[in-house]
Design a protein around this motif. Structure first.
Motif, PDB file in Angstrom:
ATOM      1  N   SER A   1      54.878 -20.915  18.001  1.00 27.93           N
ATOM      2  CA  SER A   1      54.186 -22.110  18.151  1.00 27.93           C
ATOM      3  C   SER A   1      52.885 -21.784  19.323  1.00 27.93           C
ATOM      4  O   SER A   1      53.245 -21.971  20.638  1.00 27.93           O
ATOM      5  N   PHE A   2      52.132 -21.299  18.642  1.00 23.64           N
ATOM      6  CA  PHE A   2      50.719 -20.928  19.510  1.00 23.64           C
ATOM      7  C   PHE A   2      49.971 -22.362  20.040  1.00 23.64           C
ATOM      8  O   PHE A   2      49.865 -22.786  19.194  1.00 23.64           O
TER       9      PHE A   2
ATOM     10  N   ALA B   1      41.900  -8.965  22.669  1.00 25.31           N
ATOM     11  CA  ALA B   1      41.631  -8.333  21.271  1.00 25.31           C
ATOM     12  C   ALA B   1      42.417  -7.034  21.433  1.00 25.31           C
ATOM     13  O   ALA B   1      42.679  -6.500  20.422  1.00 25.31           O
ATOM     14  N   ALA B   2      42.240  -6.360  22.597  1.00 23.70           N
ATOM     15  CA  ALA B   2      42.844  -5.090  22.702  1.00 23.70           C
ATOM     16  C   ALA B   2      44.327  -5.420  22.503  1.00 23.70           C
ATOM     17  O   ALA B   2      45.246  -4.345  22.070  1.00 23.70           O
ATOM     18  N   VAL B   3      45.048  -6.670  23.244  1.00 18.02           N
ATOM     19  CA  VAL B   3      46.552  -7.010  22.847  1.00 18.02           C
ATOM     20  C   VAL B   3      46.793  -7.009  21.549  1.00 18.02           C
ATOM     21  O   VAL B   3      47.689  -6.331  21.126  1.00 18.02           O
ATOM     22  N   LEU B   4      46.012  -7.657  20.684  1.00 21.90           N
ATOM     23  CA  LEU B   4      46.213  -7.895  19.271  1.00 21.90           C
ATOM     24  C   LEU B   4      46.026  -6.505  18.589  1.00 21.90           C
ATOM     25  O   LEU B   4      46.771  -6.194  17.586  1.00 21.90           O
ATOM     26  N   ASP B   5      45.158  -5.679  19.015  1.00 23.04           N
ATOM     27  CA  ASP B   5      44.975  -4.233  18.341  1.00 23.04           C
ATOM     28  C   ASP B   5      46.478  -3.570  18.497  1.00 23.04           C
ATOM     29  O   ASP B   5      46.975  -2.856  17.560  1.00 23.04           O
ATOM     30  N   ARG B   6      47.053  -3.838  19.642  1.00 19.09           N
ATOM     31  CA  ARG B   6      48.065  -2.966  19.871  1.00 19.09           C
ATOM     32  C   ARG B   6      49.375  -3.595  19.298  1.00 19.09           C
ATOM     33  O   ARG B   6      49.901  -2.935  18.685  1.00 19.09           O
TER      34      ARG B   6
ATOM     35  N   THR C   1      52.576 -19.342  13.081  1.00 20.42           N
ATOM     36  CA  THR C   1      52.451 -19.075  14.512  1.00 20.42           C
ATOM     37  C   THR C   1      51.493 -20.218  15.118  1.00 20.42           C
ATOM     38  O   THR C   1      51.517 -20.266  16.407  1.00 20.42           O
ATOM     39  N   GLY C   2      50.880 -21.051  14.380  1.00 12.96           N
ATOM     40  CA  GLY C   2      49.840 -22.072  15.104  1.00 12.96           C
ATOM     41  C   GLY C   2      48.631 -21.435  15.248  1.00 12.96           C
ATOM     42  O   GLY C   2      47.763 -22.324  15.982  1.00 12.96           O
ATOM     43  N   MET C   3      48.508 -19.984  14.911  1.00  9.03           N
ATOM     44  CA  MET C   3      46.812 -19.528  15.283  1.00  9.03           C
ATOM     45  C   MET C   3      46.228 -20.010  13.953  1.00  9.03           C
ATOM     46  O   MET C   3      46.551 -19.845  12.790  1.00  9.03           O
ATOM     47  N   PRO C   4      44.811 -20.259  14.249  1.00 13.40           N
ATOM     48  CA  PRO C   4      43.969 -20.763  13.242  1.00 13.40           C
ATOM     49  C   PRO C   4      43.435 -19.653  12.412  1.00 13.40           C
ATOM     50  O   PRO C   4      41.958 -19.303  12.412  1.00 13.40           O
ATOM     51  N   PHE C   5      44.304 -18.887  11.594  1.00  9.29           N
ATOM     52  CA  PHE C   5      43.725 -17.720  10.866  1.00  9.29           C
ATOM     53  C   PHE C   5      42.984 -18.593   9.559  1.00  9.29           C
ATOM     54  O   PHE C   5      43.357 -19.239   9.026  1.00  9.29           O
TER      55      PHE C   5
ATOM     56  N   LEU D   1      53.223 -12.930  16.661  1.00 12.67           N
ATOM     57  CA  LEU D   1      52.462 -12.607  15.426  1.00 12.67           C
ATOM     58  C   LEU D   1      53.242 -11.300  14.733  1.00 12.67           C
ATOM     59  O   LEU D   1      53.133 -11.565  13.488  1.00 12.67           O
ATOM     60  N   PRO D   2      53.603 -10.186  15.166  1.00 12.37           N
ATOM     61  CA  PRO D   2      54.265  -9.176  14.506  1.00 12.37           C
ATOM     62  C   PRO D   2      55.372  -9.579  13.710  1.00 12.37           C
ATOM     63  O   PRO D   2      55.420  -9.326  12.576  1.00 12.37           O
ATOM     64  N   SER D   3      56.156 -10.543  14.282  1.00 11.63           N
ATOM     65  CA  SER D   3      57.337 -10.999  13.579  1.00 11.63           C
ATOM     66  C   SER D   3      56.753 -11.889  12.297  1.00 11.63           C
ATOM     67  O   SER D   3      57.357 -11.839  11.232  1.00 11.63           O
TER      68      SER D   3
END
Length: 435
Positions: A14-15, A282-287, A337-341, A407-409
């Motif tokens: 729940s983002f 963005a670097a966190v998401l890349d990892r 996730t609650g993220m607006p993809f 997000l990965p899950s």
């Protein structure tokens, strides 16, 4: 088996999306000063000091390393005067990307020219230099390159094409406030650089725009084109106008209001730190995505020395998601996730807001109307990007660094339940067909 959130199952996370826009510390005091000044427009009576619009123009030019900046009421008007200042008009052609906001085509039509849509480079999502060169004809009068989402186009190659054919390059940097190519800010490489400050942008006052350039002559022409043909008064008189009626071109009123400029002057001070925070996340998401099959972040060119993120972008392998489109994956990830993809823009030639044949003023004599509707066979890389690319608005990247752990899950869940994704997409297609 875990039911997808779109099917009524529990979400993975729940983002909370950070609010955007957010007012800078000095925004309210800047606006208050304008409200009390007795001058709410650059065309108002001179009060004895620099206008808010003039201060913002100077500070934005300094930020970019550009000699000149002409603020406008929005990004569309900035594009119009950029094209007009370069002499683009009736019967001309302007090369634009196939993947971009509709204004890149509608502003070309607004100066009675024809937008010629070029395919993209799949590694950056920006215009492909090879596609640009293939689109050049004897009628080409400008190339509008858009630094889209979180990328910078191959400026070296596109500028070389412009120089080879004697065609000026317009940089649309509406997604790239503060990005740099080889240590120099984008917007300062082409003949002119254009920016939008609409509400969703990295730098915003709700609306607003700007054109930057190096040429004194172009600056003079741009200023007149957005100021009803007027120039700045060399020696303004207190209580009188700061604009003269001495002009050499017919213009229109595309001026930025003093209130808008006051907000932007404050917001600009926060932009570098916000860009730094976005790049960090963005670097966190890349990892987080690095070891997941089927999802690849869109990488920047090695010549991008400062990257900005209007949208974080990643390309999916549709096969590991049951063959569904990015639009379906985006809906499912948003639910989990609650993220607006979201998927990227529709290809420009079939964008729902691109309707050139609805206005007779675009149908100039001798023009085949079919040429306004885009390439007959479409653009293959643009179409593929629309099917395969996911985007996330930059407000997401202003969250705390540890906010993305679910997000990965969520992605792994979608891949395990790929058959359910296919059912969702099929049901959506059936519903669309039945309407």
């Amino acid at each position: 088996m875990a039911k997808l959130a779109l099917q009524g199952g529990p979400p993975v996370g729940s983002f909370t999306v950070p609010s955007w826009p957010r007012a800078a510390e000095n925004a309210l005091s800047n606006v208050q000063a304008v409200l009390e000044s007795g001058r709410w427009s650059v065309a108002g009576n001179w009060q004895g000091g620099p206008s808010a619009e003039g201060r913002f123009a100077d500070r934005f030019a300094d930020f970019l390393g550009a000699p000149h900046c002409v603020p406008t009421m929005n990004g569309s008007s900035a594009l119009v005067i950029a094209l007009e200042a370069l002499g683009v008009g009736a019967g001309d052609e302007v090369i634009v990307p196939g993947l971009t906001w509709v204004a890149n085509a509608s502003t070309v039509l607004a100066v009675n020219a024809t937008p010629i849509m070029a395919d993209l480079d799949p590694t950056t999502l920006c215009m492909s230099p090879a596609a640009v060169e293939a689109a050049v004809t004897e009628r080409t009068r400008a190339i509008v390159v858009v630094h889209v989402y979180s990328s910078v186009a191959d400026l070296d190659a596109i500028l070389a094409i412009g120089e080879r054919y004697g065609i000026p390059v317009v940089e649309d940097c509406s997604h790239a406030h503060g990005a740099s190519w080889k240590g120099r800010r984008v917007g300062t490489w082409g003949a002119v650089g254009v920016f939008s400050m609409q509400e969703r942008k990295l730098l915003t006052a709700g609306e607003g725009g700007a054109v930057v350039c190096r040429s004194d002559d172009l600056h003079d022409r741009l200023f007149q084109l957005r100021s009803d043909g007027r120039r700045p008064e060399a020696r303004p008189v207190l209580g009188g106008s700061e604009l003269t009626f001495d002009g050499s071109v017919i213009g229109a009123n595309y001026c930025m209001s003093e209130l808008c400029a006051a907000v932007l002057e404050a917001q600009l001070a926060d932009l570098p730190e916000q860009n730094r925070h976005r790049a960090e996340n963005a670097a966190v998401l890349d990892r987080l995505l690095a070891n997941l099959p089927g999802v690849t972040p869109v990488a920047a060119s090695p010549f991008v020395t400062e990257r900005t993120f209007y949208q974080y972008t990643a390309r999916i392998d549709r096969e590991v998601f049951g063959g569904v489109s990015a639009a379906t994956v985006a809906r499912a990830l948003a639910a989990e996730t609650g993220m607006p993809f979201q998927p990227p823009y529709d290809p420009l030639y079939r964008h729902p807001l691109y309707r050139p044949l609805t206005k007779r003023r675009f149908l100039i004599e001798g023009l085949d109307p079919g040429r306004l509707t885009g390439p007959a066979g479409g653009l293959p890389e643009t179409e593929r990007a629309h099917r395969e690319v996911l985007t996330l608005h930059h407000s997401v990247l202003l969250a705390p660094n540890d906010a993305f752990e679910a997000l990965p899950s969520a992605i792994e869940k979608l891949q395990r339940e790929a058959a359910s994704l296919s059912d969702i997409e099929s049901a959506g297609a059936e519903f669309a067909d039945s309407r």
